[in-house]
Scaffold this motif. Structure first.
Motif, PDB file in Angstrom:
ATOM      1  N   THR A 131       0.847  -1.180   0.000  1.00 15.61           N
ATOM      2  CA  THR A 131       0.000   0.000   0.000  1.00 15.61           C
ATOM      3  C   THR A 131       0.886   1.235   0.000  1.00 15.61           C
ATOM      4  OG1 THR A 131      -1.647  -1.243   1.223  1.00 15.61           O
ATOM      5  CG2 THR A 131      -1.884   1.140   1.210  1.00 15.61           C
ATOM      6  N   TYR A 132       0.722   2.068  -1.020  1.00 15.02           N
ATOM      7  CA  TYR A 132       1.550   3.261  -1.173  1.00 15.02           C
ATOM      8  C   TYR A 132       0.710   4.502  -0.921  1.00 15.02           C
ATOM      9  CZ  TYR A 132       5.123   0.284  -3.311  1.00 15.02           C
ATOM     10  OH  TYR A 132       6.081  -0.689  -3.526  1.00 15.02           O
ATOM     11  N   THR A 133       1.254   5.435  -0.151  1.00 15.54           N
ATOM     12  CA  THR A 133       0.531   6.666   0.154  1.00 15.54           C
ATOM     13  C   THR A 133       1.324   7.866  -0.348  1.00 15.54           C
ATOM     14  OG1 THR A 133      -0.497   5.670   2.100  1.00 15.54           O
ATOM     15  CG2 THR A 133      -0.470   8.080   2.001  1.00 15.54           C
ATOM     16  N   CYS A 134       0.635   8.700  -1.118  1.00 13.72           N
ATOM     17  CA  CYS A 134       1.209   9.941  -1.649  1.00 13.72           C
ATOM     18  C   CYS A 134       0.695  11.063  -0.761  1.00 13.72           C
ATOM     19  CB  CYS A 134       0.707  10.100  -3.087  1.00 13.72           C
ATOM     20  SG  CYS A 134       0.992  11.707  -3.855  1.00 13.72           S
ATOM     21  N   GLN A 135       1.622  11.815  -0.141  1.00 14.75           N
ATOM     22  CA  GLN A 135       1.180  12.918   0.712  1.00 14.75           C
ATOM     23  C   GLN A 135       1.880  14.211   0.281  1.00 14.75           C
ATOM     24  OE1 GLN A 135       2.579  13.671   4.724  1.00 14.75           O
ATOM     25  NE2 GLN A 135       0.453  13.784   5.451  1.00 14.75           N
ATOM     26  N   VAL A 136       1.073  15.254   0.074  1.00 13.48           N
ATOM     27  CA  VAL A 136       1.621  16.539  -0.352  1.00 13.48           C
ATOM     28  C   VAL A 136       1.219  17.594   0.673  1.00 13.48           C
ATOM     29  CG1 VAL A 136       1.635  18.278  -2.198  1.00 13.48           C
ATOM     30  CG2 VAL A 136       1.397  15.863  -2.773  1.00 13.48           C
ATOM     31  N   THR A 137       2.170  18.488   0.987  1.00 16.72           N
ATOM     32  CA  THR A 137       1.816  19.650   1.818  1.00 16.72           C
ATOM     33  C   THR A 137       2.062  20.916   1.006  1.00 16.72           C
ATOM     34  OG1 THR A 137       4.016  19.840   2.797  1.00 16.72           O
ATOM     35  CG2 THR A 137       2.423  18.498   3.998  1.00 16.72           C
ATOM     36  N   TRP A 138       1.174  21.870   1.193  1.00 19.50           N
ATOM     37  CA  TRP A 138       1.298  23.167   0.528  1.00 19.50           C
ATOM     38  C   TRP A 138       1.291  24.277   1.588  1.00 19.50           C
ATOM     39  CZ3 TRP A 138      -2.217  19.417  -0.929  1.00 19.50           C
ATOM     40  CH2 TRP A 138      -2.109  18.892  -2.232  1.00 19.50           C
ATOM     41  N   ARG A 139       1.923  25.406   1.242  1.00 14.55           N
ATOM     42  CA  ARG A 139       1.869  26.586   2.112  1.00 14.55           C
ATOM     43  C   ARG A 139       1.009  27.639   1.403  1.00 14.55           C
ATOM     44  NH1 ARG A 139       4.804  27.696   6.392  1.00 14.55           N
ATOM     45  NH2 ARG A 139       6.351  26.074   6.008  1.00 14.55           N
ATOM     46  N   ASP A 140       0.093  28.247   2.134  1.00  9.23           N
ATOM     47  CA  ASP A 140      -0.746  29.267   1.490  1.00  9.23           C
ATOM     48  C   ASP A 140      -0.227  30.662   1.804  1.00  9.23           C
ATOM     49  OD1 ASP A 140      -1.633  29.983   4.005  1.00  9.23           O
ATOM     50  OD2 ASP A 140      -3.637  29.101   3.783  1.00  9.23           O
ATOM     51  N   SER A 141      -0.926  31.678   1.280  1.00 10.15           N
ATOM     52  CA  SER A 141      -0.434  33.057   1.416  1.00 10.15           C
ATOM     53  C   SER A 141      -0.409  33.522   2.875  1.00 10.15           C
ATOM     54  CB  SER A 141      -1.286  34.005   0.571  1.00 10.15           C
ATOM     55  OG  SER A 141      -2.658  33.723   0.787  1.00 10.15           O
ATOM     56  N   ASN A 142      -1.183  32.865   3.753  1.00  8.51           N
ATOM     57  CA  ASN A 142      -1.152  33.210   5.179  1.00  8.51           C
ATOM     58  C   ASN A 142      -0.117  32.394   5.931  1.00  8.51           C
ATOM     59  OD1 ASN A 142      -3.398  34.813   4.653  1.00  8.51           O
ATOM     60  ND2 ASN A 142      -4.789  33.074   5.011  1.00  8.51           N
ATOM     61  N   ASN A 143       0.720  31.668   5.162  1.00 11.68           N
ATOM     62  CA  ASN A 143       1.782  30.854   5.766  1.00 11.68           C
ATOM     63  C   ASN A 143       1.278  29.644   6.533  1.00 11.68           C
ATOM     64  OD1 ASN A 143       4.390  31.050   5.166  1.00 11.68           O
ATOM     65  ND2 ASN A 143       4.960  32.474   6.801  1.00 11.68           N
ATOM     66  N   SER A 144       0.025  29.249   6.310  1.00  8.66           N
ATOM     67  CA  SER A 144      -0.423  28.028   6.977  1.00  8.66           C
ATOM     68  C   SER A 144      -0.281  26.850   6.018  1.00  8.66           C
ATOM     69  CB  SER A 144      -1.858  28.178   7.478  1.00  8.66           C
ATOM     70  OG  SER A 144      -2.684  28.549   6.413  1.00  8.66           O
ATOM     71  N   LEU A 145      -0.152  25.657   6.594  1.00 12.00           N
ATOM     72  CA  LEU A 145       0.085  24.455   5.793  1.00 12.00           C
ATOM     73  C   LEU A 145      -1.193  23.678   5.551  1.00 12.00           C
ATOM     74  CD1 LEU A 145       3.413  23.025   7.279  1.00 12.00           C
ATOM     75  CD2 LEU A 145       3.081  24.025   5.027  1.00 12.00           C
ATOM     76  N   ILE A 146      -1.300  23.133   4.358  1.00  4.37           N
ATOM     77  CA  ILE A 146      -2.423  22.255   4.000  1.00  4.37           C
ATOM     78  C   ILE A 146      -1.802  20.930   3.592  1.00  4.37           C
ATOM     79  CG2 ILE A 146      -4.329  21.876   2.394  1.00  4.37           C
ATOM     80  CD1 ILE A 146      -4.236  24.958   1.906  1.00  4.37           C
ATOM     81  N   ALA A 147      -2.370  19.830   4.067  1.00 11.83           N
ATOM     82  CA  ALA A 147      -1.829  18.513   3.683  1.00 11.83           C
ATOM     83  C   ALA A 147      -2.952  17.640   3.138  1.00 11.83           C
ATOM     84  CB  ALA A 147      -1.181  17.837   4.889  1.00 11.83           C
ATOM     85  N   LYS A 148      -2.620  16.879   2.095  1.00 11.62           N
ATOM     86  CA  LYS A 148      -3.582  15.923   1.540  1.00 11.62           C
ATOM     87  C   LYS A 148      -2.851  14.625   1.245  1.00 11.62           C
ATOM     88  CE  LYS A 148      -7.349  18.416   1.016  1.00 11.62           C
ATOM     89  NZ  LYS A 148      -8.552  18.624   0.291  1.00 11.62           N
ATOM     90  N   GLU A 149      -3.590  13.519   1.286  1.00  8.10           N
ATOM     91  CA  GLU A 149      -2.952  12.252   0.897  1.00  8.10           C
ATOM     92  C   GLU A 149      -3.944  11.333   0.220  1.00  8.10           C
ATOM     93  OE1 GLU A 149      -2.974   9.350   4.729  1.00  8.10           O
ATOM     94  OE2 GLU A 149      -1.435  10.909   4.772  1.00  8.10           O
ATOM     95  N   ILE A 150      -3.410  10.466  -0.643  1.00  3.07           N
ATOM     96  CA  ILE A 150      -4.225   9.400  -1.227  1.00  3.07           C
ATOM     97  C   ILE A 150      -3.406   8.112  -1.154  1.00  3.07           C
ATOM     98  CG2 ILE A 150      -5.602  10.809  -2.818  1.00  3.07           C
ATOM     99  CD1 ILE A 150      -3.722   9.690  -5.072  1.00  3.07           C
ATOM    100  N   THR A 151      -4.122   7.002  -1.163  1.00  6.64           N
ATOM    101  CA  THR A 151      -3.481   5.700  -1.013  1.00  6.64           C
ATOM    102  C   THR A 151      -3.804   4.811  -2.209  1.00  6.64           C
ATOM    103  OG1 THR A 151      -3.481   5.838   1.379  1.00  6.64           O
ATOM    104  CG2 THR A 151      -3.413   3.648   0.465  1.00  6.64           C
TER     105      THR A 151
END
Length: 196
Positions: free
Chosen positions: A92-112
């Motif tokens: 089982t492989y999981t792809c996880q990406v984090t992004w930084r927005d203009s307010n400097n907060s982080l968003i994370a998403k993942e799919i398996t």
């Protein structure tokens, strides 16, 4: 801004061939990709096998070294490419990406994605029949050749039917040749084709 990763929940790869585990998103203006990690859970255990961050690309599990990559210069495409699949790669492989927005907060998403590794079906050799009941004059040269279709490599053996139904091995090639035929060469010959 709405971000989502997309990719299939299951992929079948063929042993010894390469496979792509798709993972993608549509880039959004104010969001900057910070990190990408691919993690795996399989028989050997679990761990992070690939990480991309500000310092570059890192392959962290030795059994994947020189075998995995993620496209460069392809915004939004963070698919994992694996070369020469091993049976032990299934898991089982999981792809996880984090992004930084203009307010400097982080968003994370993942799919398996579940990866299954299959051995490609090998096909048995099938011999194409040659001439049956061949008659040749004594002293002439002659040959019998054997040809089979199926998964290579194929090895061939020629036999001659001996007394009491016993077979005598004559050669281990696809062709059986006589430079000069003698009457004693008369008889029944057969070929055997074999692969793994």
């Amino acid at each position: 801004a709405f971000l989502d990763l997309s990719g299939p929940s299951e992929i079948k790869g063929v042993w010894k061939e390469s496979v792509t585990l798709p993972c993608a998103y549509v880039p959004v203006e104010d969001l900057v990709q910070q990190t990408l990690t691919w993690t795996v859970v399989h028989d050997k255990g679990s761990g992070t096998l690939f990480r991309r961050d500000g310092s570059g690309d890192h392959v962290l599990l030795s059994e994947y070294r020189d075998r995995v990559s993620v496209p460069k210069d392809a915004p939004g495409n963070v698919s994992l490419f694996i070369l020469s699949l091993e049976i032990s790669d299934r898991g089982t492989y999981t792809c996880q990406v984090t992004w930084r927005d203009s307010n400097n907060s982080l968003i994370a998403k993942e799919i398996t994605t579940n990866l299954e590794v299959v051995k490609v079906a090998a096909t048995k050799p099938i011999i194409r029949a040659g001439e049956l009941g061949l008659t040749l004059p004594a002293g002439a040269s002659g040959s019998l050749s054997c040809e089979a279709g199926g998964s290579p490599p194929i090895s061939y053996r020629w036999f001659r039917s001996g007394p009491a139904g016993r077979a005598v091995l004559l050669s281990s090639g696809a062709e059986l040749a006589w430079p000069s035929l003698r009457p004693s060469d008369s008889g029944s010959y057969f070929c055997e084709a074999e692969n793994r």
